[in-house]
Design a protein around this motif. Sequence first.
Motif, PDB file in Angstrom:
ATOM      1  N   GLY A 117      44.627  48.928  35.465  1.00  0.00           N
ATOM      2  CA  GLY A 117      44.069  47.574  36.029  1.00  0.00           C
ATOM      3  C   GLY A 117      45.176  46.527  36.472  1.00  0.00           C
ATOM      4  N   ALA A 118      46.365  46.730  35.912  1.00  0.00           N
ATOM      5  CA  ALA A 118      47.346  45.772  36.571  1.00  0.00           C
ATOM      6  C   ALA A 118      47.747  46.281  37.902  1.00  0.00           C
ATOM      7  CB  ALA A 118      48.517  45.846  35.499  1.00  0.00           C
ATOM      8  N   GLY A 135      40.901  48.328  28.542  1.00  0.00           N
ATOM      9  CA  GLY A 135      42.254  48.592  29.088  1.00  0.00           C
ATOM     10  C   GLY A 135      42.623  48.075  30.562  1.00  0.00           C
ATOM     11  N   VAL A 136      41.492  48.454  31.404  1.00  0.00           N
ATOM     12  CA  VAL A 136      41.609  48.158  32.913  1.00  0.00           C
ATOM     13  C   VAL A 136      41.265  46.687  32.976  1.00  0.00           C
ATOM     14  CG1 VAL A 136      40.276  48.697  34.816  1.00  0.00           C
ATOM     15  CG2 VAL A 136      41.027  50.463  33.755  1.00  0.00           C
ATOM     16  N   LEU A 137      40.439  46.285  32.266  1.00  0.00           N
ATOM     17  CA  LEU A 137      39.870  44.706  32.343  1.00  0.00           C
ATOM     18  C   LEU A 137      40.958  44.001  31.818  1.00  0.00           C
ATOM     19  CD1 LEU A 137      36.323  45.176  31.083  1.00  0.00           C
ATOM     20  CD2 LEU A 137      37.001  44.778  33.638  1.00  0.00           C
ATOM     21  N   PHE A 138      41.748  44.346  30.549  1.00  0.00           N
ATOM     22  CA  PHE A 138      42.795  43.498  30.009  1.00  0.00           C
ATOM     23  C   PHE A 138      43.812  43.751  30.817  1.00  0.00           C
ATOM     24  CE2 PHE A 138      45.848  43.976  26.154  1.00  0.00           C
ATOM     25  CZ  PHE A 138      45.941  42.452  26.309  1.00  0.00           C
ATOM     26  N   GLY A 139      44.322  44.724  31.580  1.00  0.00           N
ATOM     27  CA  GLY A 139      45.362  44.732  32.653  1.00  0.00           C
ATOM     28  C   GLY A 139      45.239  43.842  33.847  1.00  0.00           C
ATOM     29  N   TYR A 140      43.902  43.850  34.324  1.00  0.00           N
ATOM     30  CA  TYR A 140      43.500  43.357  35.518  1.00  0.00           C
ATOM     31  C   TYR A 140      43.614  41.693  35.207  1.00  0.00           C
ATOM     32  CZ  TYR A 140      41.199  42.176  40.057  1.00  0.00           C
ATOM     33  OH  TYR A 140      41.059  41.893  41.306  1.00  0.00           O
ATOM     34  N   VAL A 141      43.354  41.306  34.192  1.00  0.00           N
ATOM     35  CA  VAL A 141      43.387  40.082  33.932  1.00  0.00           C
ATOM     36  C   VAL A 141      44.532  39.260  33.610  1.00  0.00           C
ATOM     37  CG1 VAL A 141      42.084  38.070  32.416  1.00  0.00           C
ATOM     38  CG2 VAL A 141      40.806  40.105  32.946  1.00  0.00           C
ATOM     39  N   LEU A 142      45.443  40.112  32.844  1.00  0.00           N
ATOM     40  CA  LEU A 142      46.814  39.691  32.695  1.00  0.00           C
ATOM     41  C   LEU A 142      47.562  39.564  33.811  1.00  0.00           C
ATOM     42  CD1 LEU A 142      47.856  41.785  29.486  1.00  0.00           C
ATOM     43  CD2 LEU A 142      47.293  39.333  29.484  1.00  0.00           C
ATOM     44  N   GLN A 143      47.393  40.736  34.919  1.00  0.00           N
ATOM     45  CA  GLN A 143      48.266  40.499  36.307  1.00  0.00           C
ATOM     46  C   GLN A 143      47.594  39.273  37.082  1.00  0.00           C
ATOM     47  OE1 GLN A 143      50.644  41.746  37.686  1.00  0.00           O
ATOM     48  NE2 GLN A 143      50.417  40.918  39.609  1.00  0.00           N
ATOM     49  N   ARG A 144      46.261  39.197  37.064  1.00  0.00           N
ATOM     50  CA  ARG A 144      45.891  38.003  37.905  1.00  0.00           C
ATOM     51  C   ARG A 144      45.928  36.419  37.210  1.00  0.00           C
ATOM     52  NH1 ARG A 144      46.076  37.404  41.694  1.00  0.00           N
ATOM     53  NH2 ARG A 144      44.197  36.654  42.587  1.00  0.00           N
ATOM     54  N   GLY A 145      46.156  36.633  35.743  1.00  0.00           N
ATOM     55  CA  GLY A 145      46.647  35.366  35.285  1.00  0.00           C
ATOM     56  C   GLY A 145      48.207  35.205  35.088  1.00  0.00           C
ATOM     57  N   GLU A 159      43.723  53.028  26.284  1.00  0.00           N
ATOM     58  CA  GLU A 159      43.645  51.554  26.210  1.00  0.00           C
ATOM     59  C   GLU A 159      44.925  51.089  27.183  1.00  0.00           C
ATOM     60  OE1 GLU A 159      44.017  47.506  24.263  1.00  0.00           O
ATOM     61  OE2 GLU A 159      45.538  48.450  25.457  1.00  0.00           O
ATOM     62  N   ALA A 201      45.070  45.142  40.344  1.00  0.00           N
ATOM     63  CA  ALA A 201      44.981  43.642  40.483  1.00  0.00           C
ATOM     64  C   ALA A 201      46.330  43.370  41.299  1.00  0.00           C
ATOM     65  CB  ALA A 201      45.232  43.262  39.154  1.00  0.00           C
ATOM     66  N   GLY A 252      44.876  52.483  30.714  1.00  0.00           N
ATOM     67  CA  GLY A 252      44.000  51.288  31.191  1.00  0.00           C
ATOM     68  C   GLY A 252      44.529  50.288  31.983  1.00  0.00           C
ATOM     69  N   VAL A 253      45.403  49.610  30.971  1.00  0.00           N
ATOM     70  CA  VAL A 253      46.157  48.225  31.244  1.00  0.00           C
ATOM     71  C   VAL A 253      47.055  48.669  32.539  1.00  0.00           C
ATOM     72  CG1 VAL A 253      47.894  46.692  30.470  1.00  0.00           C
ATOM     73  CG2 VAL A 253      46.182  47.503  28.785  1.00  0.00           C
ATOM     74  N   VAL A 301      36.786  39.299  27.767  1.00  0.00           N
ATOM     75  CA  VAL A 301      36.896  41.151  27.620  1.00  0.00           C
ATOM     76  C   VAL A 301      37.390  41.239  26.360  1.00  0.00           C
ATOM     77  CG1 VAL A 301      38.953  42.338  28.437  1.00  0.00           C
ATOM     78  CG2 VAL A 301      38.097  41.193  30.160  1.00  0.00           C
ATOM     79  N   TRP A 308      45.379  33.103  39.191  1.00  0.00           N
ATOM     80  CA  TRP A 308      44.053  32.430  38.796  1.00  0.00           C
ATOM     81  C   TRP A 308      44.624  31.154  38.075  1.00  0.00           C
ATOM     82  CZ3 TRP A 308      40.993  36.873  36.105  1.00  0.00           C
ATOM     83  CH2 TRP A 308      40.688  37.891  37.023  1.00  0.00           C
ATOM     84  N   ALA A 363      41.344  32.108  33.650  1.00  0.00           N
ATOM     85  CA  ALA A 363      42.131  33.438  33.387  1.00  0.00           C
ATOM     86  C   ALA A 363      41.680  33.586  31.875  1.00  0.00           C
ATOM     87  CB  ALA A 363      43.525  33.632  33.686  1.00  0.00           C
TER      88      ALA A 363
END
Lengths: 192, 171
Positions: B85-86, A17-27, B78, B89, B81-82, B20, B8, B13
Motif C-alpha cells: 500500500g505504501a 494492510g494495503v489500506l493502512f500503508g496507503y494512508v500512512l504514506q499519504r498522511g 498485514e 501511494a 500489505g502495508v 481503516v 493529505w 488523513a
Amino acid sequence: MTFPMGLAGPISGLVCGVLFGYVLQRGGLGNGCRLTAQLRLQDWTVFNVMFTAILVSAGGLYVLELAGVMHAADIFIPTTFLWATLLGGVLIGVGMAIGGYCPGTSVVGAAAGRIDGIVFFAGLIIGVVAFAGIYTPITPLLGAAAGPQAQTLGDLLGLPAWAVLAILTGVAAGVWWFTRRSAASPAITCAD
Amino acid sequence: MMKQRPIWNSHAAGAVLGLVLLLTFVLTGHGLGASGAPTAIAAAAANVVAPAATQANDYLGWMVEGGRNPLNSWITWEVIGVALGALAAAWWSGHLRVRLEGPPRANNSGRLALALAGGILSGFGARVSAGCTSGLGLSGSATLATAGFVFLIGFFGAGVLTGLLTRRMWK
C-alpha cells in the motif's frame, strides 16, 4: 449479521494492510524527517493524524456497540502491565527520536525507497532476538503492576464511554488549537 | 516520474485512518499492528540459524513448536500489505525514490548507525510492552484501553525529551 466477523486469513490481512500503508504514506507518516519533527515539537502532523484516527475509530466502535451489532467482549482490549507498557513506550519513543521511525512507519518509509527505513526494520529483528535472549530473567518485570484485565479509561475513571470520548475530543481540539501555527511551520520541509 | 502531490491534510488523513482501523476491528476483532512481523521473522530466522536454542527459548519456542511456521500469520500478511500500500501511494504521489535519509548533520554511515540503533531499541521495546505504536498506541487507544494511553504517555514523553536533546543534529 453480527460483528466482528473473526477473519484471520491472508486476504483480510493484506486488505487491511494495503489500506493502512496507503494512508500512512499519504498522511506523511512514512517520513523520518516529519516523525522526528513531531518529537522536536516542530511539526504536529503525527499527533493530529493519530489522535483523529483514535477518536474516529473509538467513536465508530461506540456506535456499533450502541446499535447492538458488535460487543465489547468480542474486541481485543489490551491489558496494562504498568512498568512494561510504559517502558516499551519509552524505548519506542527514544528509538523513533534516534532512528526516525517506529515499527510500522519503518515499513512505509522503506517501501517509498528509504534505505534508513530498511535498516531500521533490520534493527527491529535484532531487537527481538536480544529480547528473547534475556526474556526469562526479566519475566517478573514484564508482569509487574498488572492492571485489571482489558481495563478501559472509562473503567479506570468511573465514567461512561461517551464522556471519555468527549474529554479526548476536547484534548485533541485543544492541542490542535495551541499548535496550529507550528503545524504549518515553514521551518520544516519534509517532502512526503 | 509521477507528478508530486503534497500529503493529505492531517485531520483528513486521521479520519481515513480511523475508518481503516474500524474496518479492521469489524473484520477481525482486533486492530492494526506492525511489530508482530519482525517478531515472526526473528523467530523464523533464529530457527534456521540455531534451531535447538530457538525451540528451547521461553519467548520464541512456542512460535516454532512442532514445525510451525511463524511467518504464516495474519500480522505478517498485514505488514506485507502495508509495504504494498505504501509503495503504491509513494508511486502515485511521485515520492518513490531510493535515498538515505536522517539528520542533516549526520553523514551516510552515521545515518545508517542511527537507524540501526533506533530499530534495535524499538524492536526490543515493542516486545517489552507486547505491542508498538500501531498495535498498542493506535489500536489499543481506539478501544479506549488504559494500556494504549499508558503506552502513548511513555512514547511521547521519552520521544519528545530525546527529540529536544538531539535538536541540533537536525539544524
